[in-house]
Design an enzyme around this catalytic site. Structure first.
Site, PDB file in Angstrom:
ATOM      1  N   VAL A  15     -13.798 116.399 126.394  1.00  0.00           N
ATOM      2  CA  VAL A  15     -13.388 117.715 126.894  1.00  0.00           C
ATOM      3  C   VAL A  15     -14.572 118.442 127.542  1.00  0.00           C
ATOM      4  O   VAL A  15     -14.460 118.985 128.643  1.00  0.00           O
ATOM      5  CB  VAL A  15     -12.784 118.566 125.757  1.00  0.00           C
ATOM      6  CG1 VAL A  15     -12.602 120.018 126.185  1.00  0.00           C
ATOM      7  CG2 VAL A  15     -11.447 117.981 125.332  1.00  0.00           C
ATOM      8  N   ASP A  34     -25.698 119.697 123.741  1.00  0.00           N
ATOM      9  CA  ASP A  34     -25.133 118.815 122.710  1.00  0.00           C
ATOM     10  C   ASP A  34     -26.228 118.521 121.688  1.00  0.00           C
ATOM     11  O   ASP A  34     -27.405 118.464 122.036  1.00  0.00           O
ATOM     12  CB  ASP A  34     -24.623 117.503 123.348  1.00  0.00           C
ATOM     13  CG  ASP A  34     -23.575 116.816 122.482  1.00  0.00           C
ATOM     14  OD1 ASP A  34     -22.401 116.761 122.901  1.00  0.00           O
ATOM     15  OD2 ASP A  34     -23.923 116.335 121.370  1.00  0.00           O
ATOM     16  N   THR A 121      -9.680 122.181 119.690  1.00  0.00           N
ATOM     17  CA  THR A 121      -8.374 122.466 119.085  1.00  0.00           C
ATOM     18  C   THR A 121      -8.601 122.875 117.636  1.00  0.00           C
ATOM     19  O   THR A 121      -9.163 122.115 116.846  1.00  0.00           O
ATOM     20  CB  THR A 121      -7.485 121.212 119.147  1.00  0.00           C
ATOM     21  OG1 THR A 121      -7.393 120.802 120.511  1.00  0.00           O
ATOM     22  CG2 THR A 121      -6.104 121.497 118.593  1.00  0.00           C
ATOM     23  N   LYS A 202      -1.275 125.352 121.620  1.00  0.00           N
ATOM     24  CA  LYS A 202      -1.880 124.019 121.669  1.00  0.00           C
ATOM     25  C   LYS A 202      -1.283 123.104 120.598  1.00  0.00           C
ATOM     26  O   LYS A 202      -0.851 121.978 120.871  1.00  0.00           O
ATOM     27  CB  LYS A 202      -3.399 124.140 121.489  1.00  0.00           C
ATOM     28  CG  LYS A 202      -4.128 122.819 121.355  1.00  0.00           C
ATOM     29  CD  LYS A 202      -4.053 121.995 122.618  1.00  0.00           C
ATOM     30  CE  LYS A 202      -4.545 120.567 122.378  1.00  0.00           C
ATOM     31  NZ  LYS A 202      -4.347 119.705 123.525  1.00  0.00           N
ATOM     32  N   LEU A 248       9.229 109.797 127.070  1.00  0.00           N
ATOM     33  CA  LEU A 248      10.413 109.117 126.554  1.00  0.00           C
ATOM     34  C   LEU A 248      10.233 107.600 126.664  1.00  0.00           C
ATOM     35  O   LEU A 248      11.201 106.880 126.794  1.00  0.00           O
ATOM     36  CB  LEU A 248      11.668 109.546 127.319  1.00  0.00           C
ATOM     37  CG  LEU A 248      12.337 110.851 126.889  1.00  0.00           C
ATOM     38  CD1 LEU A 248      13.681 111.018 127.586  1.00  0.00           C
ATOM     39  CD2 LEU A 248      12.535 110.937 125.373  1.00  0.00           C
ATOM     40  N   CYS A 258      -6.123 113.045 119.469  1.00  0.00           N
ATOM     41  CA  CYS A 258      -5.448 114.355 119.403  1.00  0.00           C
ATOM     42  C   CYS A 258      -4.136 114.337 118.628  1.00  0.00           C
ATOM     43  O   CYS A 258      -4.005 115.052 117.637  1.00  0.00           O
ATOM     44  CB  CYS A 258      -5.216 114.882 120.815  1.00  0.00           C
ATOM     45  SG  CYS A 258      -6.749 115.365 121.615  1.00  0.00           S
ATOM     46  N   LYS A 261      -4.144 113.764 114.690  1.00  0.00           N
ATOM     47  CA  LYS A 261      -4.820 114.823 113.915  1.00  0.00           C
ATOM     48  C   LYS A 261      -4.153 116.185 114.111  1.00  0.00           C
ATOM     49  O   LYS A 261      -4.035 116.961 113.173  1.00  0.00           O
ATOM     50  CB  LYS A 261      -6.315 114.863 114.250  1.00  0.00           C
ATOM     51  CG  LYS A 261      -6.705 115.744 115.408  1.00  0.00           C
ATOM     52  CD  LYS A 261      -8.212 115.913 115.491  1.00  0.00           C
ATOM     53  CE  LYS A 261      -8.645 116.487 116.826  1.00  0.00           C
ATOM     54  NZ  LYS A 261      -8.180 117.826 117.113  1.00  0.00           N
ATOM     55  N   ARG A 325     -10.045 106.033 119.097  1.00  0.00           N
ATOM     56  CA  ARG A 325      -9.783 106.821 117.893  1.00  0.00           C
ATOM     57  C   ARG A 325      -8.289 106.761 117.560  1.00  0.00           C
ATOM     58  O   ARG A 325      -7.459 107.029 118.411  1.00  0.00           O
ATOM     59  CB  ARG A 325     -10.253 108.274 118.098  1.00  0.00           C
ATOM     60  CG  ARG A 325     -11.770 108.395 118.115  1.00  0.00           C
ATOM     61  CD  ARG A 325     -12.239 109.817 118.368  1.00  0.00           C
ATOM     62  NE  ARG A 325     -12.115 110.200 119.769  1.00  0.00           N
ATOM     63  CZ  ARG A 325     -12.578 111.353 120.261  1.00  0.00           C
ATOM     64  NH1 ARG A 325     -13.183 112.223 119.471  1.00  0.00           N
ATOM     65  NH2 ARG A 325     -12.452 111.641 121.543  1.00  0.00           N
TER      66      ARG A 325
HETATM   67  N1  LIG Z   1     -10.119 114.222 123.884  1.00  0.00           N
HETATM   68  C1  LIG Z   1      -9.019 114.832 124.292  1.00  0.00           C
HETATM   69  O1  LIG Z   1      -8.164 114.228 124.959  1.00  0.00           O
HETATM   70  C2  LIG Z   1      -8.775 116.274 123.965  1.00  0.00           C
HETATM   71  C3  LIG Z   1      -7.790 116.975 124.667  1.00  0.00           C
HETATM   72  C4  LIG Z   1      -7.577 118.323 124.354  1.00  0.00           C
HETATM   73  C5  LIG Z   1      -8.299 118.919 123.330  1.00  0.00           C
HETATM   74  N2  LIG Z   1      -9.241 118.192 122.651  1.00  0.00           N
HETATM   75  C6  LIG Z   1      -9.997 118.864 121.601  1.00  0.00           C
HETATM   76  O2  LIG Z   1     -11.284 119.177 122.125  1.00  0.00           O
HETATM   77  C7  LIG Z   1     -12.285 119.046 121.098  1.00  0.00           C
HETATM   78  C8  LIG Z   1     -13.343 118.055 121.543  1.00  0.00           C
HETATM   79  O3  LIG Z   1     -12.736 116.788 121.664  1.00  0.00           O
HETATM   80  P1  LIG Z   1     -13.500 115.568 122.358  1.00  0.00           P
HETATM   81  O4  LIG Z   1     -12.537 114.447 122.427  1.00  0.00           O
HETATM   82  O5  LIG Z   1     -14.165 116.049 123.596  1.00  0.00           O
HETATM   83  O6  LIG Z   1     -14.603 115.275 121.232  1.00  0.00           O
HETATM   84  P2  LIG Z   1     -15.862 114.312 121.311  1.00  0.00           P
HETATM   85  O7  LIG Z   1     -16.063 113.790 119.956  1.00  0.00           O
HETATM   86  O8  LIG Z   1     -15.707 113.362 122.471  1.00  0.00           O
HETATM   87  O9  LIG Z   1     -17.077 115.306 121.701  1.00  0.00           O
HETATM   88  C9  LIG Z   1     -17.580 116.279 120.860  1.00  0.00           C
HETATM   89  C10 LIG Z   1     -19.053 116.508 121.206  1.00  0.00           C
HETATM   90  O10 LIG Z   1     -19.530 117.631 120.485  1.00  0.00           O
HETATM   91  C11 LIG Z   1     -20.879 117.370 120.100  1.00  0.00           C
HETATM   92  N3  LIG Z   1     -21.255 118.270 119.006  1.00  0.00           N
HETATM   93  C12 LIG Z   1     -20.904 118.223 117.697  1.00  0.00           C
HETATM   94  N4  LIG Z   1     -21.449 119.251 117.021  1.00  0.00           N
HETATM   95  C13 LIG Z   1     -22.157 119.972 117.929  1.00  0.00           C
HETATM   96  C14 LIG Z   1     -22.931 121.157 117.842  1.00  0.00           C
HETATM   97  N5  LIG Z   1     -23.081 121.811 116.702  1.00  0.00           N
HETATM   98  N6  LIG Z   1     -23.522 121.617 118.954  1.00  0.00           N
HETATM   99  C15 LIG Z   1     -23.375 120.962 120.138  1.00  0.00           C
HETATM  100  N7  LIG Z   1     -22.646 119.831 120.277  1.00  0.00           N
HETATM  101  C16 LIG Z   1     -22.048 119.344 119.188  1.00  0.00           C
HETATM  102  C17 LIG Z   1     -20.844 115.901 119.725  1.00  0.00           C
HETATM  103  O11 LIG Z   1     -22.149 115.342 119.705  1.00  0.00           O
HETATM  104  C18 LIG Z   1     -19.955 115.335 120.847  1.00  0.00           C
HETATM  105  O12 LIG Z   1     -20.732 114.947 121.969  1.00  0.00           O
HETATM  106  C19 LIG Z   1     -11.524 118.649 119.831  1.00  0.00           C
HETATM  107  O13 LIG Z   1     -11.212 119.796 119.117  1.00  0.00           O
HETATM  108  C20 LIG Z   1     -10.253 118.015 120.374  1.00  0.00           C
HETATM  109  O14 LIG Z   1      -9.184 118.109 119.481  1.00  0.00           O
HETATM  110  C21 LIG Z   1      -9.490 116.890 122.947  1.00  0.00           C
END
Ligand SMILES: NC(=O)c1ccc[n+]([C@@H]2O[C@H](COP(=O)([O-])OP(=O)(O)OC[C@H]3O[C@@H](n4cnc5c(N)ncnc54)[C@H](O)[C@@H]3O)[C@@H](O)[C@H]2O)c1
Length: 428
Positions: A15, A34, A121, A202, A248, A258, A261, A325
């Site tokens: 994201v 990050d 999320t 969401k 469908l 996503c 969880k 995942r």
């Molecule tokens: N992947 C998807 O398709 C998607 C879609 C919509 C929403 N989301 C939501 O978005 C959020 C992120 O998902 P993602 O798939 O991008 O996760 P991800 O695991 O790919 O990335 C998360 C990043 O955050 C970093 N991080 C962790 N703690 C940190 C901190 N304290 N400071 C700075 N960086 C930190 C991690 O090192 C990692 O690079 C989640 O809540 C997920 O549910 C994901």
């Protein structure tokens, strides 16, 4: 291009990186932070640590507006809006693990100039809790906006550029307006609401989509008993404008970072308030059983699976991503191995993840390599290259004849014409 507001993106995963690249395309300077120093090093070296179509090209093309670091200070100095895109994985209880979100909140100093924009999320009520925590930490001046993300891995950049809607939840103040302003060039419908409602949009959206998948999977299972073809049924249903064709497609269950969880988190959230969300309990159970039905199909044709060789085609939770995942492949491989089967597999992109997540599965360099000597093949992820396989060549490589099409993505006539036995989902 008129001057656009610099922003910070905290968390550079699927994201965060897509959001950063998308806003950089619109002309914003984006300060990405990050805690994973290796990831930041790779990004600074021009490498993109995840696979997402078009992302590497977009980052390269907008490189001068993208800044990557592990330190928050340069981002805080330049940006007012701090997009939070850190992970919120499930805990053992099924609730969302907010430790990364809390760590970000703790790291932001008191300020009247900055606002957190929550892309991660989070359960409904998180914004209200965080505002209370911020006040306790003497940081009540920080703004807070909920701006949930709806992108789909595999088409994430396209989703950023043309979102179905942008949801902005806040309690009034400059930050909500500034977020709406940022998204204006995309000309998407904006739902401006309160924080709790934005959080719930969401969770409810993902739960609804998962419900559609489990619903059509159950219809498919009944089709198998009654002789109907679920593809025809889904087409006939989907043309009803009240239903729609999306989501469908029956298969072997949803996975990914996503749906599993978020559906569980919403069910737990309801449960924590004393409400028993019965429907979501069934959605989750159907999904788990759907993954295991594949094993029953294999047993129907092959009997005891001990010593049998099964080839899995595709391992990622869906095509065009390297994300494994909660992928259905993980459950399937583990179930087959528990039955004593030998499992080989091939995925065009997710091999690195697979080596860690399924070390006892034999990973091949090609589909034909995985199929070599197999008693049965299972299409797990509908990568387009599997639809283009030469089935006569496949038949020549396999020692058995069974092809289980777990996504109804193969041309069953072509498979049968090669002398193979075809088993789909919900179609005879
Ligand atoms: N992947 C998807 O398709 C998607 C879609 C919509 C929403 N989301 C939501 O978005 C959020 C992120 O998902 P993602 O798939 O991008 O996760 P991800 O695991 O790919 O990335 C998360 C990043 O955050 C970093 N991080 C962790 N703690 C940190 C901190 N304290 N400071 C700075 N960086 C930190 C991690 O090192 C990692 O690079 C989640 O809540 C997920 O549910 C994901």
């Amino acid at each position: 291009m008129s001057r656009r507001e610099p922003i910070a993106v905290i968390g550079t995963g699927y994201v965060g990186l897509v959001t950063a690249a998308g806003f950089a395309e619109l002309g914003n300077e984006v300060w990405c932070v990050d805690i994973d120093a290796t990831k930041i090093e790779r990004l600074n070296a021009g490498e993109v640590p995840i696979y997402e179509p078009g992302l590497a090209e977009s980052i390269a093309a907008n490189r001068e507006r993208l800044h990557f670091g592990t330190d928050l200070a340069p981002a805080l100095e330049r940006a007012r809006l701090l997009f939070v895109a850190v992970g919120t994985p499930p805990t053992y209880s099924g609730d969302a693990d907010l430790s990364a979100v809390n760590a970000v909140v703790a790291a932001i100093p008191a300020s009247d100039r900055h606002a957190l924009v929550m892309k991660s999320t989070v359960p409904c009520g998180t914004g209200a809790n965080l505002r209370r925590v911020l006040a306790e930490q003497g940081k009540a001046g920080l703004g807070y906006v909920s701006c949930p993300e709806f992108l789909k891995e595999g088409s994430a950049l396209a989703d950023f550029r043309a979102p179905d809607r942008v949801v902005v939840g806040d309690a009034g103040g400059w930050a909500g307006d500034a977020v709406v302003e940022l998204y204006t060039p995309l000309e998407a419908p904006v739902v401006r609401t309160d924080v709790a409602s934005a959080e719930m949009v969401k969770l409810a959206s993902n739960a609804f989509l998962a419900t559609k998948i489990s619903f059509i999977n159950e219809i498919a299972n009944v089709c198998e008993e009654t002789g109907a073809d679920v593809a025809e049924v889904a087409k006939g249903m989907g043309l009803d404008s009240r239903i729609g064709t999306a989501f469908l497609q029956p298969g072997i269950g949803y996975g990914g970072s996503c749906f599993p969880k978020d559906v569980t988190a919403l069910k737990q959230l309801a449960g924590n308030t004393g409400y028993h969300f019965q429907l979501l309990g069934a959605v989750i159970e159907v999904n788990e059983l759907q993954k295991r039905r594949v094993v029953a199909k294999l047993q129907k044709h092959l009997g005891d699976m001990a010593g049998r060789h099964v080839a899995l085609l595709g391992l990622a939770f869906k095509p065009d991503t390297d994300d494994m995942r909660e992928a259905s492949s993980l459950v399937l491989a583990a179930r087959l191995q528990a039955e004593g089967a030998r499992v080989s597999a091939y995925d065009p992109i997710a091999e690195v993840q697979a080596r860690t997540l399924m070390p006892s599965v034999e990973l091949a360099d090609s589909a034909l390599g995985a199929l070599d000597g197999a008693d049965a093949a299972v299409l797990v992820t509908e990568w387009s290259e599997f639809a283009d396989l030469d089935w006569s060549e496949v038949a020549g490589r396999m020692s058995g004849t069974l092809v289980v099409d777990g996504r109804n993505a193969l041309d069953r006539e072509a498979v049968r014409a090669a002398g193979l036995t075809y088993e789909g989902v919900g179609r005879s």
